[in-house]
Design an enzyme around this catalytic site. Structure first.
Site, PDB file in Angstrom:
ATOM      1  N   ASP A  75       0.836  -0.985  -0.082  1.00 35.68           N
ATOM      2  CA  ASP A  75      -0.009  -0.010   0.053  1.00 35.68           C
ATOM      3  C   ASP A  75       0.751   1.294   0.048  1.00 35.68           C
ATOM      4  OD1 ASP A  75      -2.116  -1.580  -0.035  1.00 35.68           O
ATOM      5  OD2 ASP A  75      -2.657  -1.402   2.252  1.00 35.68           O
ATOM      6  N   TYR A 341     -10.967  -5.640  -4.265  1.00 30.75           N
ATOM      7  CA  TYR A 341     -11.857  -4.446  -4.282  1.00 30.75           C
ATOM      8  C   TYR A 341     -12.818  -4.360  -5.551  1.00 30.75           C
ATOM      9  CZ  TYR A 341      -9.169  -2.363  -0.315  1.00 30.75           C
ATOM     10  OH  TYR A 341      -8.558  -1.939   0.812  1.00 30.75           O
ATOM     11  N   GLU A 363     -11.016  -6.214  -8.617  1.00 35.04           N
ATOM     12  CA  GLU A 363      -9.443  -7.006  -8.441  1.00 35.04           C
ATOM     13  C   GLU A 363      -9.760  -8.579  -8.716  1.00 35.04           C
ATOM     14  OE1 GLU A 363      -7.209  -3.826  -5.240  1.00 35.04           O
ATOM     15  OE2 GLU A 363      -8.329  -5.636  -4.665  1.00 35.04           O
TER      16      GLU A 363
END
Ligand SMILES: *[C@@H]1O[C@H](CO)[C@@H](O)[C@H](O)[C@H]1NC(C)=O
Ligand SMILES: *[C@@H]1O[C@H](CO)[C@@H](O)[C@H](O)[C@H]1NC(C)=O
Length: 384
Positions: A75, A341, A363
């Protein structure tokens, strides 16, 4: 022909005329076409694509965005915002352009919300820099804007002067422009804080994105402290507007407080407050703690997530004819395997064709959900 059956035939023909795309009760979704917009690890400069966003534009195009993570799947780290554009309802897509490059930031950009201002015809992407304060400070809330259907983008603008410098990660998903009162025309972008200072927070603009201010908050407990399992920690979220003008926000339940399912909070004042009294847990929407998709189209509320309590697998589309009070039992499985997601949009020109489809970006992978980002065009009426 008997009079009765004539009336019935007339009624049937009338119903065809009145609801050319079919009506809510006839929803029977069919995967109409699907393509991979981004594949991790195969295109130079980018290690992993994650955090897909999808938006309509006022001119009827579709814009897809993702984080293009340069060096790893993490991230944090340096990234681009990748974008592809479709002017033919998702059949073909432009090559990828990188609309933002955060350079070599160790705690680089994170997406993000895309919000369309239909009154002035602009598309705005809101994102964050240095969200985690990892070798950097402070965190900055940023926006870029396109006034030409996504072809070109403004220089990034730093909104932290107006909003303050707290860590705020928008979405991921879309923000909304209020179509009904209260506060018709307002831009509402909701997101979350860091794990310590988590919660749902909305930022608002009443002048098409020139000035932004802080709206409602639904804070985690204990706020600004480290959390334990099952603490109350509202996280990534997707707002939608209902026809009564309220905003319903579907929220990731980060620490599985009360259930392994979605939280829902509702604002009746255009996002100024997110009263805890309105909070409920939607036990039907089982969830592994993930960013999910929500969309209202023609009075039907749609929801996508990996419908599994433990793992990010089984991307599922559900729909509700009662604003989320109940869900139609028949759900549609979009992908059985790893899926993360997701976000949705639709085109809303009023044309018969646009009434038939919704678009999902998610995803998708075979072993891991971050292998690809897929775009799915879904025919709501089983191909009819
Ligand atoms: C954004 O603005 C804030 C507040 O003025 C400032 O502290 C921060 O350094 C700015 N961020 C960037 C990336 O310029
Ligand atoms: C996938 O989702 C569907 C729809 O909710 C559900 O019936 C099914 O049990 C799920 N499968 C798995 C493996 O989670």
């Amino acid at each position: 022909m008997e009079t009765g059956s004539r009336v019935a035939v007339l009624g049937f023909l009338l119903s065809l005329l009145l609801s050319p795309g079919g009506c809510a009760e006839q929803i029977d979704p069919l995967l109409y076409e699907e393509q991979l917009l981004w594949v991790s690890g195969v295109q130079g400069q980018v290690n992993t694509y994650r955090i897909p966003l999808l938006s309509f534009t006022p001119k009827g195009s579709l814009l897809a965005f993702s984080e293009a993570r340069k060096l790893s799947e993490h991230d944090k780290g340096q990234k681009f915002i990748a974008m592809r554009r479709s002017t033919d309802k998702g059949a073909t897509w432009s090559p990828t352009s990188f609309i933002i490059d955060d350079g070599a930031m160790i705690d680089g950009l994170n997406l993000g919300s895309v919000v369309v201002d239909e009154e002035v015809g602009s598309v705005i992407v809101v994102y964050v820099l240095c969200f985690n304060h990892y070798h950097c400070s402070p965190s900055s809330t940023m926006m870029v804007e396109s006034k030409d259907d996504g072809l070109s983008w403004s220089k990034p603008r730093n909104l932290s002067g107006q909003l303050g410098v707290k860590s705020f990660c928008p979405g991921p998903g879309f923000g909304i422009q209020k179509r009904y009162n209260p506060a018709k025309g307002r831009l509402v972008v909701c997101g979350h804080g860091t794990l310590k200072a988590n919660g749902v927070f909305c930022i608002l603009s009443d002048d098409h994105g020139q000035n932004w201010y802080n709206g409602g908050a639904l804070k985690s407990i204990p706020y600004n402290q480290n959390k334990k399992a099952q603490d109350f920690s509202p996280d990534e979220c997707q707002p939608v507007e209902l026809t009564d003008g309220s905003i319903v926000i579907n929220v990731r339940n980060q620490n599985n407080f009360h259930c392994r399912c979605r939280m829902v909070v509702r604002s009746h004042d255009g996002g100024l407050t997110l009263p805890v009294d309105s909070l409920y847990f939607d036990y039907e929407l089982v969830d592994p703690a993930v960013a999910a998709g929500a969309l209202v189209k023609d009075g039907v509320l749609f929801f996508t997530n990996p419908a599994n309590e433990q793992h990010r697998v089984n991307l599922t589309l559900r729909w509700s004819l009662t604003d989320g009070k109940s869900w139609v039992k028949k759900a549609m499985q979009i992908w059985a395997g790893p899926s993360g997601y997701s976000s949705m949009t639709s085109l809303d020109s009023g044309s018969v064709d646009d009434e038939k489809y919704i678009f999902v970006i998610y995803e998708k992978g075979h072993t891991d959900y971050d292998e690809t980002i897929a775009f799915a065009k879904i025919h709501l009426f089983g191909g009819r």
